[in-house]
Design a protein around this motif. Sequence first.
Motif, PDB file in Angstrom:
ATOM      1  N   LEU A 161       0.839  -1.204   0.000  1.00 17.64           N
ATOM      2  CA  LEU A 161       0.000   0.000   0.000  1.00 17.64           C
ATOM      3  C   LEU A 161       0.874   1.253   0.000  1.00 17.64           C
ATOM      4  O   LEU A 161       0.622   2.196  -0.750  1.00 17.64           O
ATOM      5  N   MET A 162       1.888   1.254   0.857  1.00 16.61           N
ATOM      6  CA  MET A 162       2.806   2.393   0.927  1.00 16.61           C
ATOM      7  C   MET A 162       3.541   2.578  -0.399  1.00 16.61           C
ATOM      8  O   MET A 162       3.753   3.705  -0.864  1.00 16.61           O
ATOM      9  N   GLY A 163       3.935   1.456  -1.010  1.00 19.07           N
ATOM     10  CA  GLY A 163       4.633   1.526  -2.291  1.00 19.07           C
ATOM     11  C   GLY A 163       3.761   2.120  -3.384  1.00 19.07           C
ATOM     12  O   GLY A 163       4.209   2.963  -4.163  1.00 19.07           O
ATOM     13  N   LEU A 164       2.497   1.706  -3.451  1.00 17.10           N
ATOM     14  CA  LEU A 164       1.579   2.236  -4.460  1.00 17.10           C
ATOM     15  C   LEU A 164       1.309   3.720  -4.241  1.00 17.10           C
ATOM     16  O   LEU A 164       1.249   4.502  -5.195  1.00 17.10           O
ATOM     17  N   ALA A 165       1.143   4.117  -2.969  1.00 17.68           N
ATOM     18  CA  ALA A 165       0.941   5.534  -2.661  1.00 17.68           C
ATOM     19  C   ALA A 165       2.177   6.340  -3.060  1.00 17.68           C
ATOM     20  O   ALA A 165       2.073   7.453  -3.578  1.00 17.68           O
ATOM     21  N   GLY A 166       3.364   5.747  -2.835  1.00 14.52           N
ATOM     22  CA  GLY A 166       4.614   6.403  -3.214  1.00 14.52           C
ATOM     23  C   GLY A 166       4.726   6.577  -4.717  1.00 14.52           C
ATOM     24  O   GLY A 166       5.220   7.600  -5.200  1.00 14.52           O
TER      25      GLY A 166
ATOM     26  N   ASP B  71      17.911   8.008 -18.159  1.00 10.67           N
ATOM     27  CA  ASP B  71      18.216   7.200 -16.983  1.00 10.67           C
ATOM     28  C   ASP B  71      17.229   7.482 -15.850  1.00 10.67           C
ATOM     29  O   ASP B  71      16.773   6.575 -15.157  1.00 10.67           O
ATOM     30  N   THR B  72      16.883   8.754 -15.678  1.00 10.89           N
ATOM     31  CA  THR B  72      15.946   9.142 -14.619  1.00 10.89           C
ATOM     32  C   THR B  72      14.570   8.517 -14.841  1.00 10.89           C
ATOM     33  O   THR B  72      13.985   7.925 -13.930  1.00 10.89           O
ATOM     34  N   VAL B  73      14.055   8.641 -16.065  1.00 15.29           N
ATOM     35  CA  VAL B  73      12.730   8.105 -16.364  1.00 15.29           C
ATOM     36  C   VAL B  73      12.727   6.588 -16.242  1.00 15.29           C
ATOM     37  O   VAL B  73      11.775   5.986 -15.736  1.00 15.29           O
ATOM     38  N   ARG B  74      13.813   5.958 -16.684  1.00 16.39           N
ATOM     39  CA  ARG B  74      13.889   4.496 -16.592  1.00 16.39           C
ATOM     40  C   ARG B  74      13.935   4.023 -15.139  1.00 16.39           C
ATOM     41  O   ARG B  74      13.417   2.955 -14.803  1.00 16.39           O
ATOM     42  N   ARG B  75      14.531   4.824 -14.274  1.00 17.38           N
ATOM     43  CA  ARG B  75      14.544   4.460 -12.854  1.00 17.38           C
ATOM     44  C   ARG B  75      13.135   4.523 -12.272  1.00 17.38           C
ATOM     45  O   ARG B  75      12.756   3.696 -11.445  1.00 17.38           O
ATOM     46  N   VAL B  76      12.353   5.503 -12.737  1.00 17.67           N
ATOM     47  CA  VAL B  76      10.959   5.599 -12.304  1.00 17.67           C
ATOM     48  C   VAL B  76      10.188   4.354 -12.748  1.00 17.67           C
ATOM     49  O   VAL B  76       9.442   3.752 -11.972  1.00 17.67           O
ATOM     50  N   VAL B  77      10.395   3.956 -13.999  1.00 17.61           N
ATOM     51  CA  VAL B  77       9.708   2.776 -14.539  1.00 17.61           C
ATOM     52  C   VAL B  77      10.137   1.515 -13.793  1.00 17.61           C
ATOM     53  O   VAL B  77       9.310   0.667 -13.440  1.00 17.61           O
ATOM     54  N   SER B  78      11.434   1.381 -13.524  1.00 12.93           N
ATOM     55  CA  SER B  78      11.946   0.189 -12.839  1.00 12.93           C
ATOM     56  C   SER B  78      11.367   0.058 -11.436  1.00 12.93           C
ATOM     57  O   SER B  78      11.012  -1.033 -10.997  1.00 12.93           O
ATOM     58  N   VAL B  79      11.275   1.181 -10.713  1.00 11.10           N
ATOM     59  CA  VAL B  79      10.687   1.162  -9.376  1.00 11.10           C
ATOM     60  C   VAL B  79       9.203   0.806  -9.471  1.00 11.10           C
ATOM     61  O   VAL B  79       8.679   0.051  -8.641  1.00 11.10           O
ATOM     62  N   SER B  80       8.521   1.328 -10.494  1.00 12.13           N
ATOM     63  CA  SER B  80       7.105   1.005 -10.696  1.00 12.13           C
ATOM     64  C   SER B  80       6.921  -0.490 -10.897  1.00 12.13           C
ATOM     65  O   SER B  80       5.988  -1.097 -10.354  1.00 12.13           O
ATOM     66  N   VAL B  81       7.815  -1.082 -11.677  1.00 13.61           N
ATOM     67  CA  VAL B  81       7.747  -2.518 -11.958  1.00 13.61           C
ATOM     68  C   VAL B  81       7.922  -3.321 -10.670  1.00 13.61           C
ATOM     69  O   VAL B  81       7.190  -4.294 -10.418  1.00 13.61           O
ATOM     70  N   VAL B  82       8.861  -2.932  -9.826  1.00 12.99           N
ATOM     71  CA  VAL B  82       9.114  -3.656  -8.578  1.00 12.99           C
ATOM     72  C   VAL B  82       7.879  -3.632  -7.672  1.00 12.99           C
ATOM     73  O   VAL B  82       7.463  -4.659  -7.129  1.00 12.99           O
ATOM     74  N   VAL B  83       7.282  -2.438  -7.514  1.00 12.15           N
ATOM     75  CA  VAL B  83       6.118  -2.307  -6.623  1.00 12.15           C
ATOM     76  C   VAL B  83       4.916  -3.062  -7.190  1.00 12.15           C
ATOM     77  O   VAL B  83       4.240  -3.813  -6.474  1.00 12.15           O
ATOM     78  N   LEU B  84       4.643  -2.877  -8.485  1.00 14.57           N
ATOM     79  CA  LEU B  84       3.491  -3.549  -9.088  1.00 14.57           C
ATOM     80  C   LEU B  84       3.684  -5.066  -9.125  1.00 14.57           C
ATOM     81  O   LEU B  84       2.716  -5.824  -8.996  1.00 14.57           O
ATOM     82  N   LYS B  85       4.914  -5.512  -9.283  1.00 13.61           N
ATOM     83  CA  LYS B  85       5.201  -6.954  -9.256  1.00 13.61           C
ATOM     84  C   LYS B  85       4.839  -7.531  -7.880  1.00 13.61           C
ATOM     85  O   LYS B  85       4.220  -8.596  -7.786  1.00 13.61           O
ATOM     86  N   SER B  86       5.208  -6.829  -6.811  1.00 13.06           N
ATOM     87  CA  SER B  86       4.875  -7.285  -5.463  1.00 13.06           C
ATOM     88  C   SER B  86       3.360  -7.346  -5.272  1.00 13.06           C
ATOM     89  O   SER B  86       2.830  -8.288  -4.673  1.00 13.06           O
ATOM     90  N   PHE B  87       2.663  -6.327  -5.795  1.00 15.79           N
ATOM     91  CA  PHE B  87       1.205  -6.300  -5.674  1.00 15.79           C
ATOM     92  C   PHE B  87       0.570  -7.464  -6.436  1.00 15.79           C
ATOM     93  O   PHE B  87      -0.312  -8.163  -5.910  1.00 15.79           O
ATOM     94  N   LEU B  88       1.010  -7.703  -7.666  1.00 14.02           N
ATOM     95  CA  LEU B  88       0.424  -8.772  -8.480  1.00 14.02           C
ATOM     96  C   LEU B  88       0.752 -10.153  -7.911  1.00 14.02           C
ATOM     97  O   LEU B  88      -0.059 -11.081  -8.009  1.00 14.02           O
TER      98      LEU B  88
END
Length: 283
Positions: A47-52, A179-196
């Motif tokens: 939940l905290m990750g998604l809010a972040g 690099d900055t945008v890709r880091r945003v995407v990579s973090v998104s993938v990690v959080v959404l992977k945990s949720f799924l």
Amino acid sequence: MANMIIKKQLRSISLPSRSQPSTSGLEESLNKIKTINTTTGSSESILMGLAGLEELYIFLEEFLKMGSTQRVMSSGGSEFMEEMLDGSLRLMDICSVSRDLMVETHEHVRGVQSYVRRKKVSGGGGGDKIDVAVSDYVGFRKNMRKEAKKLLGSLKKVDGGTRTCDNDHEDEQLVAVIDTVRRVVSVSVVVLKSFLELLSRRKSNIKSKLASVLKMKKDNHAPAKNVLETLDSAIFGDFLSHDDLQNELEEVEMCIGGFERNLEGLFRRLIRTRASILNIISH
């Protein structure tokens, strides 16, 4: 392993106009999510990750609207912007389907709460209706696991897409933006992977649950609470008293509602991010 990936992805880089509030806010949001370990399977941490993530994409949108960012991307980032458009579509689809699953889960929680209240008032009646509720929920959970696994497959394509293009541009500022945008995407993938993975997980049997609890105690950690596992237990009558069951269902409803709101918020931010990219392309 996932935490090591995040640490690697979240390294500090030289960004254009680093003193800009949107740039510093972006870095702070990335670092904030970095401290959240969503891989434990804890509903609270996810939940905290998604809010972040929702907050992170607010800063990403501002970052993409910066004149320096737009000039850099317009001058030589066409291939990267196509990658972003494809990735944003996949992330939007994942958020949309996940949100719909949470809406349906919310309905099942309310249904079970209603039957529990009736059963408490009637002193044990309404067994047939509870059997129907359980049967409906079993079918829904089967579908949820199937959908979650499909979404995990789509998410892998987003993660792979962030690594297909090498940062071999001569323009250092363009490399920094990519690099900055890709880091945003990579973090998104990690959080959404945990949720799924939370959605796709099956109800633990007694042995695996006991082993997990003993391991967490040995490592001096509290066992991670899985809200869907709690709901499974409530559906299948694993609670001893109506009061315990009602308390757990209230907590489950709050958490599911949080997932629903955060996924909706993230979905809206992804739409705005996509609009910003399209705006850069059109100009």
